[in-house]
Write a protein that holds these residues in place. Structure first.
Motif, PDB file in Angstrom:
ATOM      1  N   HIS A 207      11.247   5.905   3.159  1.00  0.00           N
ATOM      2  CA  HIS A 207      11.487   4.461   3.148  1.00  0.00           C
ATOM      3  C   HIS A 207      10.944   3.814   4.419  1.00  0.00           C
ATOM      4  O   HIS A 207      10.256   2.796   4.359  1.00  0.00           O
ATOM      5  CB  HIS A 207      12.983   4.179   2.990  1.00  0.00           C
TER       6      HIS A 207
ATOM      7  N   ARG B  94       7.792   1.210   4.630  1.00  0.00           N
ATOM      8  CA  ARG B  94       7.984  -0.129   5.198  1.00  0.00           C
ATOM      9  C   ARG B  94       6.997  -0.389   6.329  1.00  0.00           C
ATOM     10  O   ARG B  94       6.378  -1.446   6.398  1.00  0.00           O
ATOM     11  CB  ARG B  94       9.424  -0.292   5.689  1.00  0.00           C
TER      12      ARG B  94
ATOM     13  N   GLU C 162       4.091  -3.233   6.329  1.00  0.00           N
ATOM     14  CA  GLU C 162       4.067  -4.254   7.378  1.00  0.00           C
ATOM     15  C   GLU C 162       2.738  -4.275   8.127  1.00  0.00           C
ATOM     16  O   GLU C 162       2.285  -5.315   8.582  1.00  0.00           O
ATOM     17  CB  GLU C 162       5.217  -4.023   8.369  1.00  0.00           C
TER      18      GLU C 162
END
Length: 110
Positions: A35, A39, A43
């Motif tokens: 996770h 992420r 980003e």
């Protein structure tokens, strides 16, 4: 044994237990979770949003998503997606998370 000597031995025993607990505790630097890795990659603009990839996969492979994994293999970000297809087959797809290209499909009868 005298009372001060007993206290000293207790302190040494407690220090030994504490040192042992610290030695077997959590690793100094844990690996980032899938996770967290996903992420960070999103980003930084390194991967497509999962929803974008899922829209394409669900359209092209006609099925219900059962499981998704995010991996970093051989310098490449991969979405591993498992689908239950309408014909009853389970499909495991490896999708390049940067381009959305399906790299591999394995199907088996459920």
């Amino acid at each position: 044994m005298t009372a001060p000597a007993i206290r000293h031995l207790r302190h040494l025993a407690l220090l030994g237990l504490l040192a042992g607990a610290l030695a077997v505790g959590a690793p100094l630097q844990a690996e980032p979770s899938d996770h967290d890795l996903a992420r960070q990659a999103l980003e930084q603009g390194q991967v497509l949003p999962l929803r974008t990839v899922l829209d394409k996969v669900e359209r092209d492979y006609q099925g219900q998503v059962l499981k998704i994994e995010f991996e970093h293999e051989d310098g490449r970000f991969i979405y591993e997606i498992r689908l239950l297809q309408h014909d009853g087959h389970l499909a495991k797809l490896e999708v390049d998370a940067t381009s959305g290209e399906v790299l591999k499909v394995k199907r088996k009868r459920r």
